[in-house]
Design an enzyme around this catalytic site. Sequence first.
Site: not given
Length: 386
Positions: A109, A197
């Site tokens: 992530y 993101e």
Amino acid sequence: MNIHEYQAKQLLAKFGVPISKGIACKTADEVGRAFTDLSVPMAVVKVQIHAGGRGKAGGVKLVRSADEAKKVAQGLLGKALVTHQTGPEGRVVKTIYVETGSDIEREMYLAVVMDRGSQAPVVIAAAEGGMDIEELAAHKPHAIARHRVHPVKGLQAFQARALTKHLGLKGDQAKAGAKLIAALVDAFMELDCSLAEINPMIVTKQGEVKALDAKMSFDDNALFRHKDVVELRDLNEEDPKEIEAKKFDLNYIALTGNIGCMVNGAGLAMATMDVIQLKGGMPANFLDVGGGANKTQVTNAFKILLSDKNVKGILVNIFGGIMKCDTIAEGVIAAAKETKMSVPLVVRLEGTNVELGRKLLQESGLNLQTAASLDEAAEKIVEAIR
Ligand code: GDP
Ligand code: MN
């Protein structure tokens, strides 16, 4: 403003973030052809909606032939996909992205967000990425590394190294990872993002480091200097009432209650919503008509409120400072007459030209109640819709 995954990937690629080759499609036939054009043994068919959680909801599928790609697309296009981020009504799929399939070794992530606490962008990274980042944040907060980006110096080399280490990247992969992180930060700064993101960022079985998914949100107040980003806006993904409100420079956000609110000033609008809830009601929206709204804006604001089928009553709470109370009254009267308003209306006016405003309302023949205080106004509208 938000954009789709394929658009975010195209933008990020310009800054040097490695991505797979892909083609955005509008029809199932195009999806089949895209598979053929990519000429790869495996591709991923991904619905493009402004919401995450597509994988778990069946909106991301691996396919191995043009026929299979087309069939999968037929099952997705034109239908609403419900994910944990869309709400129960879901989002209708109008675009599908076909991307070269990756052999995933590991999912991580990575994100940059504007963090109010740090008063700066912050890079967030976790070695366990993929679909359950919310779970990780809740149960294993230490697994998430955070590095503040210096507003002038930017992300420094030692921070990028610490981040790649945290991600468990070594050797050439660490170098590639550091480059990707720097590119993501560059894109975030250059394009005035509020969020950039990559979830997941992956290492492939072949040892490449790349972005498998991408999400970008932009600061609306900076869009004037990013005309190319504004062109990526997809009105299908936005509430039609909010689109209409933007046309007239109104700050409007749709909510789920049944009392329409028209207020000037964001602070007063928040206070009005609070008091409505205190009195047992639920606001249908946040609406700040601004400090210097004109009659056209007020009329349109009122029409937007009335176009919401959930609205069972309207509360107007205006403090006339720069904005004059008679202007508000004129707008309310014009809109109520034009739309043949049939729901209860409570108006509280205070400030510049208040007498004139009240007189206009009284003589308008409209079926409305007035109130002298916010408390009284909220009580009256909650009572009226009961
Ligand atoms: P999201 O669920 O909306 O966040 O969509 P993502 O683009 O993140 O995809 C969800 C999941 O699908 C990823 O975490 C991967 O596990 C899987 N996935 C996506 N693309 C590929 C691919 O090219 N190959 C493989 N094997 N899995 C993929
Ligand atoms: Mn994802």
